[in-house]
Design a protein around this motif. Structure first.
Motif, PDB file in Angstrom:
ATOM      1  N   ALA B 160       0.856  -1.197   0.000  1.00 46.27           N
ATOM      2  CA  ALA B 160       0.000   0.000   0.000  1.00 46.27           C
ATOM      3  C   ALA B 160       0.887   1.241   0.000  1.00 46.27           C
ATOM      4  CB  ALA B 160      -0.903   0.015   1.229  1.00 46.27           C
ATOM      5  N   ASN B 161       0.466   2.241  -0.749  1.00 45.23           N
ATOM      6  CA  ASN B 161       1.257   3.469  -0.824  1.00 45.23           C
ATOM      7  C   ASN B 161       0.338   4.572  -1.342  1.00 45.23           C
ATOM      8  OD1 ASN B 161       3.065   5.534  -1.352  1.00 45.23           O
ATOM      9  ND2 ASN B 161       4.670   4.160  -2.084  1.00 45.23           N
ATOM     10  N   TRP B 162      -0.192   5.374  -0.448  1.00 45.90           N
ATOM     11  CA  TRP B 162      -1.112   6.423  -0.881  1.00 45.90           C
ATOM     12  C   TRP B 162      -0.972   7.693  -0.040  1.00 45.90           C
ATOM     13  CZ3 TRP B 162      -4.267   7.499   3.211  1.00 45.90           C
ATOM     14  CH2 TRP B 162      -4.597   6.475   4.099  1.00 45.90           C
ATOM     15  N   SER B 163      -1.448   8.782  -0.614  1.00 49.00           N
ATOM     16  CA  SER B 163      -1.396  10.082   0.075  1.00 49.00           C
ATOM     17  C   SER B 163      -2.725  10.797  -0.116  1.00 49.00           C
ATOM     18  CB  SER B 163      -0.293  10.965  -0.518  1.00 49.00           C
ATOM     19  OG  SER B 163       0.948  10.337  -0.374  1.00 49.00           O
ATOM     20  N   GLN B 164      -3.114  11.562   0.898  1.00 50.21           N
ATOM     21  CA  GLN B 164      -4.329  12.374   0.773  1.00 50.21           C
ATOM     22  C   GLN B 164      -4.081  13.748   1.405  1.00 50.21           C
ATOM     23  OE1 GLN B 164      -8.138   9.821   0.633  1.00 50.21           O
ATOM     24  NE2 GLN B 164      -7.187   9.159   2.517  1.00 50.21           N
ATOM     25  N   GLU B 165      -4.622  14.781   0.758  1.00 51.68           N
ATOM     26  CA  GLU B 165      -4.517  16.137   1.329  1.00 51.68           C
ATOM     27  C   GLU B 165      -5.913  16.745   1.399  1.00 51.68           C
ATOM     28  OE1 GLU B 165      -1.349  19.236   0.502  1.00 51.68           O
ATOM     29  OE2 GLU B 165      -3.073  20.127  -0.529  1.00 51.68           O
ATOM     30  N   PHE B 166      -6.274  17.181   2.585  1.00 53.88           N
ATOM     31  CA  PHE B 166      -7.594  17.783   2.798  1.00 53.88           C
ATOM     32  C   PHE B 166      -7.442  19.254   3.198  1.00 53.88           C
ATOM     33  CE2 PHE B 166      -7.698  13.338   4.309  1.00 53.88           C
ATOM     34  CZ  PHE B 166      -8.590  12.804   3.391  1.00 53.88           C
ATOM     35  N   CYS B 167      -8.241  20.106   2.575  1.00 53.87           N
ATOM     36  CA  CYS B 167      -8.312  21.512   2.994  1.00 53.87           C
ATOM     37  C   CYS B 167      -9.733  21.753   3.498  1.00 53.87           C
ATOM     38  CB  CYS B 167      -8.029  22.449   1.828  1.00 53.87           C
ATOM     39  SG  CYS B 167      -6.330  22.341   1.277  1.00 53.87           S
ATOM     40  N   ILE B 168      -9.846  22.198   4.712  1.00 51.75           N
ATOM     41  CA  ILE B 168     -11.166  22.324   5.333  1.00 51.75           C
ATOM     42  C   ILE B 168     -11.358  23.706   5.931  1.00 51.75           C
ATOM     43  CG2 ILE B 168     -12.578  21.491   7.269  1.00 51.75           C
ATOM     44  CD1 ILE B 168     -11.232  18.710   6.526  1.00 51.75           C
ATOM     45  N   VAL B 169     -12.464  24.328   5.602  1.00 52.71           N
ATOM     46  CA  VAL B 169     -12.832  25.607   6.207  1.00 52.71           C
ATOM     47  C   VAL B 169     -14.030  25.366   7.122  1.00 52.71           C
ATOM     48  CG1 VAL B 169     -13.600  27.976   5.793  1.00 52.71           C
ATOM     49  CG2 VAL B 169     -12.072  26.863   4.149  1.00 52.71           C
ATOM     50  N   SER B 170     -13.868  25.727   8.394  1.00 53.64           N
ATOM     51  CA  SER B 170     -14.986  25.665   9.340  1.00 53.64           C
ATOM     52  C   SER B 170     -15.250  27.087   9.813  1.00 53.64           C
ATOM     53  CB  SER B 170     -14.645  24.793  10.550  1.00 53.64           C
ATOM     54  OG  SER B 170     -14.196  23.528  10.138  1.00 53.64           O
ATOM     55  N   LYS B 171     -16.507  27.383  10.106  1.00 54.70           N
ATOM     56  CA  LYS B 171     -16.802  28.763  10.511  1.00 54.70           C
ATOM     57  C   LYS B 171     -18.146  28.841  11.215  1.00 54.70           C
ATOM     58  CE  LYS B 171     -18.858  29.883   6.041  1.00 54.70           C
ATOM     59  NZ  LYS B 171     -18.875  28.511   5.535  1.00 54.70           N
ATOM     60  N   ASP B 172     -18.319  29.905  11.944  1.00 55.24           N
ATOM     61  CA  ASP B 172     -19.618  30.190  12.552  1.00 55.24           C
ATOM     62  C   ASP B 172     -19.611  31.638  13.022  1.00 55.24           C
ATOM     63  OD1 ASP B 172     -22.191  29.846  13.473  1.00 55.24           O
ATOM     64  OD2 ASP B 172     -21.671  28.613  15.193  1.00 55.24           O
ATOM     65  N   PHE B 173     -20.781  32.191  13.210  1.00 55.85           N
ATOM     66  CA  PHE B 173     -20.899  33.492  13.869  1.00 55.85           C
ATOM     67  C   PHE B 173     -22.244  33.541  14.577  1.00 55.85           C
ATOM     68  CE2 PHE B 173     -23.509  34.945  10.369  1.00 55.85           C
ATOM     69  CZ  PHE B 173     -22.882  34.467   9.215  1.00 55.85           C
ATOM     70  N   SER B 174     -22.316  34.365  15.610  1.00 57.73           N
ATOM     71  CA  SER B 174     -23.552  34.407  16.384  1.00 57.73           C
ATOM     72  C   SER B 174     -23.750  35.777  17.025  1.00 57.73           C
ATOM     73  CB  SER B 174     -23.538  33.326  17.471  1.00 57.73           C
ATOM     74  OG  SER B 174     -22.607  33.640  18.460  1.00 57.73           O
ATOM     75  N   ALA B 175     -25.007  36.041  17.373  1.00 58.52           N
ATOM     76  CA  ALA B 175     -25.351  37.295  18.044  1.00 58.52           C
ATOM     77  C   ALA B 175     -26.272  36.974  19.212  1.00 58.52           C
ATOM     78  CB  ALA B 175     -26.063  38.232  17.071  1.00 58.52           C
ATOM     79  N   THR B 176     -26.026  37.623  20.347  1.00 60.29           N
ATOM     80  CA  THR B 176     -26.924  37.495  21.497  1.00 60.29           C
ATOM     81  C   THR B 176     -27.620  38.834  21.719  1.00 60.29           C
ATOM     82  OG1 THR B 176     -25.537  35.823  22.536  1.00 60.29           O
ATOM     83  CG2 THR B 176     -27.064  37.007  23.982  1.00 60.29           C
ATOM     84  N   ALA B 177     -28.948  38.758  21.757  1.00 57.73           N
ATOM     85  CA  ALA B 177     -29.744  39.969  21.994  1.00 57.73           C
ATOM     86  C   ALA B 177     -30.286  39.925  23.416  1.00 57.73           C
ATOM     87  CB  ALA B 177     -30.895  40.042  20.993  1.00 57.73           C
ATOM     88  N   SER B 178     -30.398  41.074  24.035  1.00 60.80           N
ATOM     89  CA  SER B 178     -30.849  41.127  25.426  1.00 60.80           C
ATOM     90  C   SER B 178     -31.813  42.290  25.642  1.00 60.80           C
ATOM     91  CB  SER B 178     -29.618  41.289  26.337  1.00 60.80           C
ATOM     92  OG  SER B 178     -30.005  41.307  27.681  1.00 60.80           O
ATOM     93  N   ARG B 179     -32.882  41.995  26.381  1.00 61.96           N
ATOM     94  CA  ARG B 179     -33.819  43.048  26.787  1.00 61.96           C
ATOM     95  C   ARG B 179     -34.422  42.627  28.131  1.00 61.96           C
ATOM     96  NH1 ARG B 179     -38.626  43.264  23.107  1.00 61.96           N
ATOM     97  NH2 ARG B 179     -37.128  43.913  21.515  1.00 61.96           N
ATOM     98  N   ASP B 180     -34.407  43.523  29.070  1.00 61.83           N
ATOM     99  CA  ASP B 180     -34.851  43.193  30.429  1.00 61.83           C
ATOM    100  C   ASP B 180     -34.124  41.906  30.867  1.00 61.83           C
ATOM    101  OD1 ASP B 180     -36.487  45.429  30.296  1.00 61.83           O
ATOM    102  OD2 ASP B 180     -38.097  44.290  29.346  1.00 61.83           O
ATOM    103  N   ASN B 181     -34.839  40.872  31.251  1.00 59.57           N
ATOM    104  CA  ASN B 181     -34.168  39.640  31.675  1.00 59.57           C
ATOM    105  C   ASN B 181     -34.154  38.566  30.595  1.00 59.57           C
ATOM    106  OD1 ASN B 181     -33.579  40.685  34.158  1.00 59.57           O
ATOM    107  ND2 ASN B 181     -35.437  39.876  35.126  1.00 59.57           N
ATOM    108  N   GLU B 182     -34.476  38.941  29.381  1.00 58.82           N
ATOM    109  CA  GLU B 182     -34.544  37.971  28.283  1.00 58.82           C
ATOM    110  C   GLU B 182     -33.251  38.046  27.462  1.00 58.82           C
ATOM    111  OE1 GLU B 182     -37.571  36.175  27.248  1.00 58.82           O
ATOM    112  OE2 GLU B 182     -36.234  35.126  25.861  1.00 58.82           O
ATOM    113  N   ASN B 183     -32.639  36.895  27.242  1.00 60.79           N
ATOM    114  CA  ASN B 183     -31.450  36.815  26.380  1.00 60.79           C
ATOM    115  C   ASN B 183     -31.705  35.766  25.318  1.00 60.79           C
ATOM    116  OD1 ASN B 183     -29.015  38.384  27.759  1.00 60.79           O
ATOM    117  ND2 ASN B 183     -30.266  37.457  29.361  1.00 60.79           N
TER     118      ASN B 183
END
Lengths: 440, 474
Positions: B160-183
């Motif tokens: 056996a003789n093999w090679s593999q190359e992986f390029c991976i992009v992972s990402k995320d973004f988020s926002a938290t909104a708040s009013r009175d005691n609600e988040n």
């Protein structure tokens, strides 16, 4: 290994330019893992790994680069040369850190907990022989872990620890199971056999047919291992000052709505357990013991230097995650012999599984019962239960519904091995809780 | 590879078979928060795993010491273990489970990672956090991206003789909104793809960031999700995790064989279920597909060196194959797929999901909604939990819409649902067409002793389920 870390660190620090400050961190292990199924060896893996991290600060910019090293000075020096140059060139166009916390000298320490570990093949064969008459699945982990931290301002910390752990479960022909573990620095066959025999006895309790319960609120005894699972989930954001400021903490109802925990509940970060280093990834040294909750009242949250800088708090040398690394819940007055009597009629829960916040901002956790969990009537074990899902808030089961805490606690080593062996552990008692909410 | 070849020639006389798998992975993590740059860091993991077959037992030794002496030492350790514990071996393998395949694989990318500096990438993320802050009620806005390049070189004594190359992009973004005691928090949804920097499409991401920020604020005014038994439409950014937990994991053959009993758990599926069991309604078609370009876990060879191909796990609702590599197939005589993978050089391969996809159906989202008298659409996972047999589950989502008489009427907050796998997939009533099909993936699927966190992909259409128990917040 400590000598080698000092050598490679001095080489790295010798490369630093006047306006730079540098922190070098090492994390490494020499570990053998043996995985068992049906009391036989399924897979064995020996791991020799050393990971170095170079963090550079310059002009209020900061960048860190972690990488594997060989442990051979000549080889590692040339790799360090390349990586140091990469860091410098990448930092040129980087922005200044928004909440820049300059490195400082947080002192020096050196702790070595090195015992004599039994040779891995010998231990493997002992385990297979001793468990040949039962169906055991699990893992044996044995070896030495290293943590080091040196910076250009004179800080120097070293921690090394040798230990083994057998984490297992036993299965009956009816697919019933009990959980057990045995660990430490010295393997004693008699002690292991005693724990194994107790597991075998408990497995016999499981042979009866399951009692199927409908969802609803039940009186429960949660054994230390089950409390450990809840504590593990609570540490995910529950002790973080940053999480509270950013609106994701389960303590928002405590802060905003006056919700409280039980006066029985006291939680400390307590490094006297000796299971992990007192210094964090930046080499800051945490105090030996810090109360988090005392008799239900919040005393302290964990504050990293970065959170301190951003929100104007005083840092207490917490790690970047602001999560407990050596938590201890204080014991109460319920003695072991009285557990079933005080439970009366309800559920004896030995273990929980796959916990997660179901509503983190309200402090609500869901998860499953697992392994040896029983239905108890009038203080007597009647039958094992079919697994149930719970969904309840910390303000209920650690609050108004917490009746009693055991007068004993169990220390559980952190046995997570993602990337490397995790150091640390917890010490938890059992808890008697009324109206624990089951939903499925 | 020449050096490894020479070492293997030396090793071959002492054992029945051996291989060397070199694994190098470099990951750049870039973050931004609240319109400002946050941390940048890089991690590199580089080492070799030596695998030795002796007397029917396979043993592993991984080392970061890449010198000949270091690799020799690893070989000696693995061989010694195999010899000394031979009598306690669970499986009796020969080298037929390590095919002598040769070849290579590389992720198809349009824009290489090196085309943009980390500082520039961070500047883009800062812009995303600015776009997230649609009002003063947003108290926290964050974004991150992770660029991972993995190189695997594999060589064995039987050719056996093999090679593999992986390029991976992972990402995320988020926002938290708040009013009175609600988040309330709304996110884009953590995703990973095998792509180059073309995945950081700023025109699209800025538009999405505004949507995410607006929906976080919208949730502050939303009604609580009702407690009821309703029709449930799941968007791909939730359904992919449902597939992962209640189809992927229970079909892993090593779980069914009991290897995972002490940690991740067993399975409600038994060996006799394959080829017979009705897993879901006849609309359910699930594939293992390592060939889908840009999905997270596409590859040509698994880490046992077995060639990978697309296979149906479930066809027309009937369970056909398990997620098990060549070792599990040999042990169980159950048909499987080439899915033995390890997360790094320091861990052995075991049965992993790869890309587990639901094949698209023929219903448009509009027709799906029109057919619902009372129901809910849920978007983006925020909570997950399932039992150790992969049956009783509970999931929570970030955002939902109420459907009444075939029309979307209201936004709902804190949407959750629970059920039992065994009956849940039988309630699958509509499968979305290609227009609803999205490719998702997670960098963090945990399993195994020692623990391994690995990348998995899930390409999923929107689907409708009948009579699901839904409920709201605390």
């Amino acid at each position: 290994m400590e000598n080698y870390f000092n050598q490679i660190s001095q080489y790295i620090l010798s490369k630093k330019q006047t306006e730079e400050e540098v922190t070098v961190t090492l994390s490494g292990e020499k570990t053998q893992f043996v995985r068992f199924n049906k009391s036989k060896v399924r897979q064995s893996t020996d791991v020799n790994q050393l990971n170095l991290s170079i963090a550079i600060q310059k002009d209020e910019k900061e960048y860190s680069f972690d990488f594997s090293i060989t442990g051979i000075l000549d080889n590692d020096q040339s790799k360090v040369d390349d990586i140091y140059e990469t860091c410098r060139s990448r930092m040129l166009d980087m922005a200044k850190a928004t909440f820049f916390v300059p490195f400082k000298n947080n002192g020096s320490s050196s702790v070595s907990n090195i015992g004599e570990l039994i040779e891995i093949t010998e231990l493997t064969n002992i385990l297979c022989d001793e468990t040949a008459h039962v169906d055991l699945a699990g893992i044996l982990t044995s070896g030495i872990s290293y943590r080091g931290n040196i910076n250009s301002l004179g800080q120097s910390h070293w921690f090394e620890s040798a230990s083994f752990c057998v984490d297992y479960s036993l299965y009956s022909a009816k697919e019933k199971a009990v959980k057990g573990s045995y660990g430490g620095s010295t393997f004693e066959l008699g002690a292991f056999k005693a724990i194994l025999d107790e597991s075998i006895r408990n497995l016999k309790h499981m042979e009866k047919d399951n009692k199927v319960l409908t969802p609803g609120k039940y009186r429960c005894y949660l054994a230390p291992a089950a409390i450990n699972e809840i504590l593990d989930t609570f540490c995910w954001g529950g002790t973080s000052q940053g999480a509270l400021k950013q609106g994701s903490s389960p303590l928002l109802p405590y802060e905003n709505e006056g919700k409280r925990l039980s006066p029985h509940f006291t939680l400390n970060e307590d490094f006297s357990l000796g299971l992990t280093s007192q210094f964090n990834e930046d080499g800051e040294v945490f105090t030996k013991k810090l109360p988090i909750f005392k008799n239900g009242q919040l005393e302290n949250l964990l504050v990293s230097s970065r959170t301190a800088k951003e929100y104007g708090y005083k840092s207490n040398a917490a790690g970047a995650e602001e999560s407990l690394r050596s938590p201890v819940i204080e014991t109460g007055d319920l003695c072991r012999e009285d557990i079933l009597k005080q439970l009366g009629t309800g559920l004896y829960i030995s273990n929980l599984h796959y916990l997660n916040w179901s509503d983190q901002k309200q402090g609500r956790i869901t998860g499953m019962t697992r392994f040896a969990c029983f239905w108890v009537e009038n203080g007597e074990i009647i039958a094992p239960i079919k697994d149930l899902r719970f969904d309840d808030t910390i303000y209920q089961f650690w609050g108004e519904n917490l009746e009693q805490i055991t007068d004993f606690a169990e220390t559980e080593l952190d046995n997570h091995t993602y990337s490397e062996r995790t150091l640390g552990g917890t010490q938890c008692p059992g808890m008697l809780v009324k109206d624990f909410n089951f939903t499925l | 590879m020449e050096n490894y070849k020479k070492l293997l020639e030396k090793f071959s006389s002492a054992c029945d078979w051996a291989s060397i798998r070199e694994y190098k992975e470099v990951t750049d993590l870039v973050m931004a928060r609240n319109a400002k740059p946050d941390q940048i860091s890089t991690g590199e993991s580089h080492g070799v795993m030596v695998e030795v077959l002796y007397g029917g037992q396979i043993s592993y030794a991984g080392t970061c010491d890449l010198t000949n002496e270091g690799i020799q030492k690893a070989f000696d350790k693995a061989l010694t273990f195999a010899i000394k514990t031979k009598q306690n071996n669970l499986c009796n393998f020969d080298d037929s489970i390590r095919p002598a395949n040769q070849g290579d694989y590389q992720t198809k990318t349009q824009i290489p990672f090196e085309a943009v500096s980390l500082a520039q990438l961070q500047s883009n993320l800062v812009d995303i956090t600015k776009a997230l802050k649609v009002s003063d009620e947003i108290i926290e806005a964050s974004a991150w991206a992770m660029l991972t390049k993995t190189n695997i070189n594999y060589i064995s004594t039987n050719g056996a003789n093999w090679s593999q190359e992986f390029c991976i992009v992972s990402k995320d973004f988020s926002a938290t909104a708040s009013r009175d005691n609600e988040n309330q928090t709304r996110s884009y949804g953590m995703n990973g793809r095998q792509l180059g920097l073309e995945d950081i499409d700023m025109t699209l991401l800025l538009k999405e960031a505004k949507r995410v920020g607006s929906q976080a604020v919208e949730l502050l005014d939303a009604e609580e999700c009702p407690t009821d038994q309703l029709d449930l439409i799941m968007a791909p950014d939730q359904l992919y995790l449902q597939v992962h937990e209640s189809i992927g994991h229970p079909l892993e053959l090593d779980r069914i064989l009991g290897d995972e009993r002490n940690y991740a758990g067993w399975s409600f599926i038994g060996p006799d279920d394959f080829g017979k069991r009705q897993y879901g309604s006849d609309l359910l078609n699930v594939t293992f597909d390592p060939t889908l370009t840009s999905e997270m876990a596409s590859y040509v060879f698994d880490d046992n060196g077995v060639k990978a191909s697309k296979e149906y796990l479930i066809k027309d609702g009937v369970l056909l194959r398990g997620i098990g590599g060549i070792e599990s197939q040999t042990r169980s005589n159950i048909p499987g797929v080439s899915c033995a993978r390890s997360c790094d050089w320091n861990r052995p391969p075991m049965d992993r999901m790869g890309n587990i996809n639901i094949e698209p159906g023929d219903t448009s989202i509009e027709d799906m909604i029109k057919g619902v008298k009372k129901g809910i659409i849920m978007y983006t996972n925020r909570s997950w939990s399932i039992d150790d047999y992969r049956n009783k589950f509970q999931f929570g989502c970030e955002y939902a819409k109420l459907i009444e008489d075939g029309k979307i009427t209201k936004t709902l907050k804190n949407p959750n649902y629970r059920g039992v796998t065994d009956s849940f997939w039988m309630n699958l009533d509509k499968v979305g067409d290609k227009s609803t099909y999205e490719i998702w993936g997670s960098p963090y699927c945990g399993k195994g002793e020692p623990n391994q966190s690995i990348r998995v992909g899930h390409a999923i259409p929107t689907c409708l389920f009948k009579n699901i128990e839904v409920f709201g917040g605390a």
